[in-house]
Design a protein around this motif. Structure first.
Motif, PDB file in Angstrom:
ATOM      1  N   ALA A  42       0.805  -1.225   0.000  1.00  0.00           N
ATOM      2  CA  ALA A  42       0.000   0.000   0.000  1.00  0.00           C
ATOM      3  C   ALA A  42       0.839   1.276   0.000  1.00  0.00           C
ATOM      4  CB  ALA A  42      -0.934   0.007   1.216  1.00  0.00           C
ATOM      5  N   MET A  43       2.163   1.143   0.164  1.00  0.00           N
ATOM      6  CA  MET A  43       3.013   2.331   0.235  1.00  0.00           C
ATOM      7  C   MET A  43       3.828   2.552  -1.038  1.00  0.00           C
ATOM      8  SD  MET A  43       1.864   2.992   3.139  1.00  0.00           S
ATOM      9  CE  MET A  43       2.687   4.555   3.425  1.00  0.00           C
ATOM     10  N   GLY A  44       3.686   1.670  -2.016  1.00  0.00           N
ATOM     11  CA  GLY A  44       4.448   1.794  -3.254  1.00  0.00           C
ATOM     12  C   GLY A  44       3.755   2.715  -4.252  1.00  0.00           C
ATOM     13  N   GLY A  45       4.532   3.508  -4.992  1.00  0.00           N
ATOM     14  CA  GLY A  45       3.967   4.372  -6.021  1.00  0.00           C
ATOM     15  C   GLY A  45       3.840   5.817  -5.571  1.00  0.00           C
ATOM     16  N   GLU A  46       3.724   6.707  -6.547  1.00  0.00           N
ATOM     17  CA  GLU A  46       3.683   8.146  -6.268  1.00  0.00           C
ATOM     18  C   GLU A  46       2.398   8.588  -5.581  1.00  0.00           C
ATOM     19  OE1 GLU A  46       4.487  10.323  -9.826  1.00  0.00           O
ATOM     20  OE2 GLU A  46       6.298   9.174 -10.303  1.00  0.00           O
ATOM     21  N   ASN A  47       1.307   7.864  -5.800  1.00  0.00           N
ATOM     22  CA  ASN A  47       0.017   8.274  -5.242  1.00  0.00           C
ATOM     23  C   ASN A  47      -0.444   7.385  -4.093  1.00  0.00           C
ATOM     24  OD1 ASN A  47      -0.352  10.389  -7.239  1.00  0.00           O
ATOM     25  ND2 ASN A  47      -0.709   8.755  -8.712  1.00  0.00           N
ATOM     26  N   ALA A  48       0.505   6.679  -3.492  1.00  0.00           N
ATOM     27  CA  ALA A  48       0.179   5.804  -2.356  1.00  0.00           C
ATOM     28  C   ALA A  48       0.046   6.630  -1.076  1.00  0.00           C
ATOM     29  CB  ALA A  48       1.272   4.751  -2.184  1.00  0.00           C
ATOM     30  N   THR A  91     -13.093 -11.960  -2.480  1.00  0.00           N
ATOM     31  CA  THR A  91     -11.665 -11.626  -2.425  1.00  0.00           C
ATOM     32  C   THR A  91     -11.384 -10.723  -1.229  1.00  0.00           C
ATOM     33  OG1 THR A  91     -11.484 -11.772  -4.838  1.00  0.00           O
ATOM     34  CG2 THR A  91      -9.744 -10.582  -3.678  1.00  0.00           C
ATOM     35  N   GLN A  92     -10.310 -11.059  -0.513  1.00  0.00           N
ATOM     36  CA  GLN A  92      -9.863 -10.222   0.603  1.00  0.00           C
ATOM     37  C   GLN A  92      -8.625  -9.446   0.166  1.00  0.00           C
ATOM     38  OE1 GLN A  92      -7.987 -11.982   4.175  1.00  0.00           O
ATOM     39  NE2 GLN A  92      -9.380 -10.729   5.395  1.00  0.00           N
ATOM     40  N   PHE A  93      -8.579  -8.170   0.529  1.00  0.00           N
ATOM     41  CA  PHE A  93      -7.472  -7.303   0.173  1.00  0.00           C
ATOM     42  C   PHE A  93      -6.663  -7.013   1.442  1.00  0.00           C
ATOM     43  CE2 PHE A  93     -11.101  -6.614  -2.539  1.00  0.00           C
ATOM     44  CZ  PHE A  93     -10.566  -6.752  -3.820  1.00  0.00           C
ATOM     45  N   ILE A  94      -5.414  -7.476   1.466  1.00  0.00           N
ATOM     46  CA  ILE A  94      -4.561  -7.309   2.646  1.00  0.00           C
ATOM     47  C   ILE A  94      -3.587  -6.173   2.364  1.00  0.00           C
ATOM     48  CG2 ILE A  94      -3.063  -8.471   4.298  1.00  0.00           C
ATOM     49  CD1 ILE A  94      -4.082 -11.149   3.177  1.00  0.00           C
ATOM     50  N   LEU A  95      -3.790  -5.064   3.052  1.00  0.00           N
ATOM     51  CA  LEU A  95      -2.980  -3.862   2.825  1.00  0.00           C
ATOM     52  C   LEU A  95      -1.809  -3.810   3.796  1.00  0.00           C
ATOM     53  CD1 LEU A  95      -5.912  -1.316   2.468  1.00  0.00           C
ATOM     54  CD2 LEU A  95      -4.580  -2.326   0.617  1.00  0.00           C
ATOM     55  N   PHE A  96      -0.597  -3.783   3.249  1.00  0.00           N
ATOM     56  CA  PHE A  96       0.618  -3.691   4.057  1.00  0.00           C
ATOM     57  C   PHE A  96       1.163  -2.269   3.960  1.00  0.00           C
ATOM     58  CE2 PHE A  96       0.105  -8.102   3.128  1.00  0.00           C
ATOM     59  CZ  PHE A  96       0.647  -8.793   4.213  1.00  0.00           C
ATOM     60  N   GLY A  97       1.338  -1.626   5.126  1.00  0.00           N
ATOM     61  CA  GLY A  97       1.850  -0.265   5.111  1.00  0.00           C
ATOM     62  C   GLY A  97       1.633   0.439   6.428  1.00  0.00           C
ATOM     63  N   ASN A  98       1.852   1.746   6.400  1.00  0.00           N
ATOM     64  CA  ASN A  98       1.679   2.575   7.596  1.00  0.00           C
ATOM     65  C   ASN A  98       0.186   2.650   7.934  1.00  0.00           C
ATOM     66  OD1 ASN A  98       1.155   5.016   9.194  1.00  0.00           O
ATOM     67  ND2 ASN A  98       3.334   5.456   8.893  1.00  0.00           N
ATOM     68  N   THR A 153       6.701  -0.672   9.027  1.00  0.00           N
ATOM     69  CA  THR A 153       7.420   0.536   9.438  1.00  0.00           C
ATOM     70  C   THR A 153       8.401   1.067   8.399  1.00  0.00           C
ATOM     71  OG1 THR A 153       9.127  -0.810  10.517  1.00  0.00           O
ATOM     72  CG2 THR A 153       7.247  -0.131  11.868  1.00  0.00           C
ATOM     73  N   GLU A 154       8.575   0.333   7.293  1.00  0.00           N
ATOM     74  CA  GLU A 154       9.573   0.735   6.302  1.00  0.00           C
ATOM     75  C   GLU A 154       8.970   0.738   4.889  1.00  0.00           C
ATOM     76  OE1 GLU A 154      13.830  -0.803   7.873  1.00  0.00           O
ATOM     77  OE2 GLU A 154      12.378  -2.409   7.490  1.00  0.00           O
ATOM     78  N   VAL A 155       9.617   1.510   4.008  1.00  0.00           N
ATOM     79  CA  VAL A 155       9.213   1.580   2.599  1.00  0.00           C
ATOM     80  C   VAL A 155      10.476   1.495   1.748  1.00  0.00           C
ATOM     81  CG1 VAL A 155       8.124   2.962   0.794  1.00  0.00           C
ATOM     82  CG2 VAL A 155       7.201   3.011   3.111  1.00  0.00           C
ATOM     83  N   ILE A 156      10.429   0.693   0.683  1.00  0.00           N
ATOM     84  CA  ILE A 156      11.557   0.611  -0.242  1.00  0.00           C
ATOM     85  C   ILE A 156      11.404   1.716  -1.285  1.00  0.00           C
ATOM     86  CG2 ILE A 156      12.677  -0.788  -2.031  1.00  0.00           C
ATOM     87  CD1 ILE A 156      11.918  -3.265  -0.442  1.00  0.00           C
ATOM     88  N   ARG A 205      17.667  -5.710   3.644  1.00  0.00           N
ATOM     89  CA  ARG A 205      17.828  -4.798   4.777  1.00  0.00           C
ATOM     90  C   ARG A 205      16.485  -4.352   5.367  1.00  0.00           C
ATOM     91  NH1 ARG A 205      22.425  -0.747   2.171  1.00  0.00           N
ATOM     92  NH2 ARG A 205      24.192  -2.198   2.273  1.00  0.00           N
ATOM     93  N   LYS A 206      15.500  -4.171   4.518  1.00  0.00           N
ATOM     94  CA  LYS A 206      14.213  -3.645   4.985  1.00  0.00           C
ATOM     95  C   LYS A 206      13.184  -4.767   5.124  1.00  0.00           C
ATOM     96  CE  LYS A 206      14.763   1.141   3.515  1.00  0.00           C
ATOM     97  NZ  LYS A 206      14.174   2.280   2.789  1.00  0.00           N
ATOM     98  N   LYS A 207      13.394  -5.588   6.131  1.00  0.00           N
ATOM     99  CA  LYS A 207      12.530  -6.751   6.358  1.00  0.00           C
ATOM    100  C   LYS A 207      11.112  -6.340   6.733  1.00  0.00           C
ATOM    101  CE  LYS A 207      15.864  -9.840   5.912  1.00  0.00           C
ATOM    102  NZ  LYS A 207      15.901 -10.782   4.773  1.00  0.00           N
ATOM    103  N   ASP A 208      10.960  -5.126   7.301  1.00  0.00           N
ATOM    104  CA  ASP A 208       9.618  -4.692   7.705  1.00  0.00           C
ATOM    105  C   ASP A 208       9.030  -3.693   6.709  1.00  0.00           C
ATOM    106  OD1 ASP A 208       7.527  -5.029   9.618  1.00  0.00           O
ATOM    107  OD2 ASP A 208       7.915  -2.989  10.338  1.00  0.00           O
ATOM    108  N   SER A 209       9.526  -3.724   5.480  1.00  0.00           N
ATOM    109  CA  SER A 209       8.943  -2.858   4.451  1.00  0.00           C
ATOM    110  C   SER A 209       7.627  -3.455   3.989  1.00  0.00           C
ATOM    111  CB  SER A 209       9.904  -2.716   3.272  1.00  0.00           C
ATOM    112  OG  SER A 209      10.090  -3.966   2.634  1.00  0.00           O
TER     113      SER A 209
END
Length: 331
Positions: free
Chosen positions: A8-14, A32-39, A60-63, A75-79
């Motif tokens: 959910a944090m990837g992209g310019e408009n996320a 369908t279930q949508f699982i959102l990963f992010g802040n 807690t992290e974003v690539i 390095r970013k295991k919690d991205s």
């Protein structure tokens, strides 16, 4: 219930565009279930109420787009991207969608989710519009592999052919090899050998196709090495953008007569725009890994993301990956 893990944090408009697309898609994709990963705090700004079809997983992290892919996923295991891929690997989700760093997503697909047994190298494959109409065409590989071998191209052609049949409903896809000439002996050693191998398969192989024929509808599947495919894709996107921009400028900024002409031509221009509307074709699929891994352009608004969610849902409905696993386990 099908489960799509979403970065959910990837992209310019996320995350706004992603959540808007999910809210639109869930109305149609009831199972369908949508699982959102992010802040979680950022995501909740755009969710008015709790919904059983939407699950939030706080990360807690974003690539970032400029990070080196393999180092980033290590390095970013919690991205948001890595956690989404990990969920697919562990069977907590069935597919992954991201608008983020393309290289990192490919690395997640290959190193976390893993390759299908029997597949030498996964290939990245978008569906593109063509002159032929709504059918479009697939082109693989467009950048997952900087270097290729003839046998890789054959496997990509086989997987793309399978996708065209199951997802695009093309009965007997015409498969072509992108080359610098129509004759069988054109191109370098890679393409000459790939031609020979493709000729020996059961595919509906129609031979070589040149760059000026890519969008004519001559082929349903175009196979190429990753370097050439990426260059071809960027050329198509760049040329289309420039021509549309120049056409708009010519019609709107050249006086009253030009504007009147634009008004008269509006229905035809609208039909042309619809035909070459890339959003309707969804995202690029990394074929050859153990689950659907799909990338949508980082600048996307909710519309192409919505179509990509529908595309993934269809891939899950058709059990595309399981069928590919069975095919390659028999070879």
């Amino acid at each position: 219930m099908k489960r799509i893990a979403i970065d959910a944090m990837g992209g310019e408009n996320a995350p706004q565009a992603i959540i808007e697309a999910v809210l639109r898609a869930k109305k149609e994709l009831k199972d369908t279930q949508f699982i959102l990963f992010g802040n979680e705090e950022e995501i909740k700004k755009y969710l008015k109420e709790e919904d059983s079809q939407i699950k939030l997983v706080n990360t807690t992290e974003v690539i970032a787009d400029d990070e080196e892919p393999v180092k980033a996923i290590r390095r970013k295991k919690d991205s948001s991207m890595v956690r989404a891929a990990q969920a697919v690997k562990e069977g907590q989700a069935d597919a992954i969608l991201s608008l983020g760093n393309t290289g990192a997503l490919l690395a997640c697909g290959i190193f976390i989710i893993g390759r299908i047994k029997g597949v030498n190298r996964p290939g990245l494959m978008p569906t593109m519009p063509s002159k032929k109409g709504d059918q479009g065409f697939n082109i693989i590989d467009v950048g997952a592999n900087a270097q290729s071998k003839p046998e890789y191209l054959v496997q990509w052609a086989e997987m793309a052919n399978f996708y065209a049949k199951k997802i695009r409903n093309v009965k007997n896809p015409k498969v072509a090899l992108l080359n610098n000439g129509a004759e069988y002996d054109k191109g370098d050693a890679l393409h000459q050998e790939a031609y020979k191998l493709l000729k020996e398969t059961d595919l509906n192989f129609i031979g070589n196709i040149e760059g000026n024929e890519i969008m004519t509808g001559k082929a349903d599947v175009i196979v190429t090495d990753g370097f050439t495919g990426n260059a071809a894709l960027k050329s198509i996107e760049g040329t289309a953008s420039v021509i549309l921009g120049m056409l708009k400028d010519a019609l709107l900024n050249n006086g009253t007569k030009a504007k009147l002409g634009a008004l008269l031509a509006k229905p035809a221009l609208k039909a042309l725009k619809s035909r070459f509307d890339t959003a309707r074709y969804g995202g690029a699929v990394l074929l050859g890994v153990n689950a659907p891994v799909v990338k949508t352009h980082g600048r996307s608004d909710q519309r192409p993301i919505y179509y990509t969610l529908v595309q993934i849902d269809k891939m899950l409905d058709q059990n595309l990956i399981d069928l590919l696993k069975k095919q390659f386990s028999q070879e």
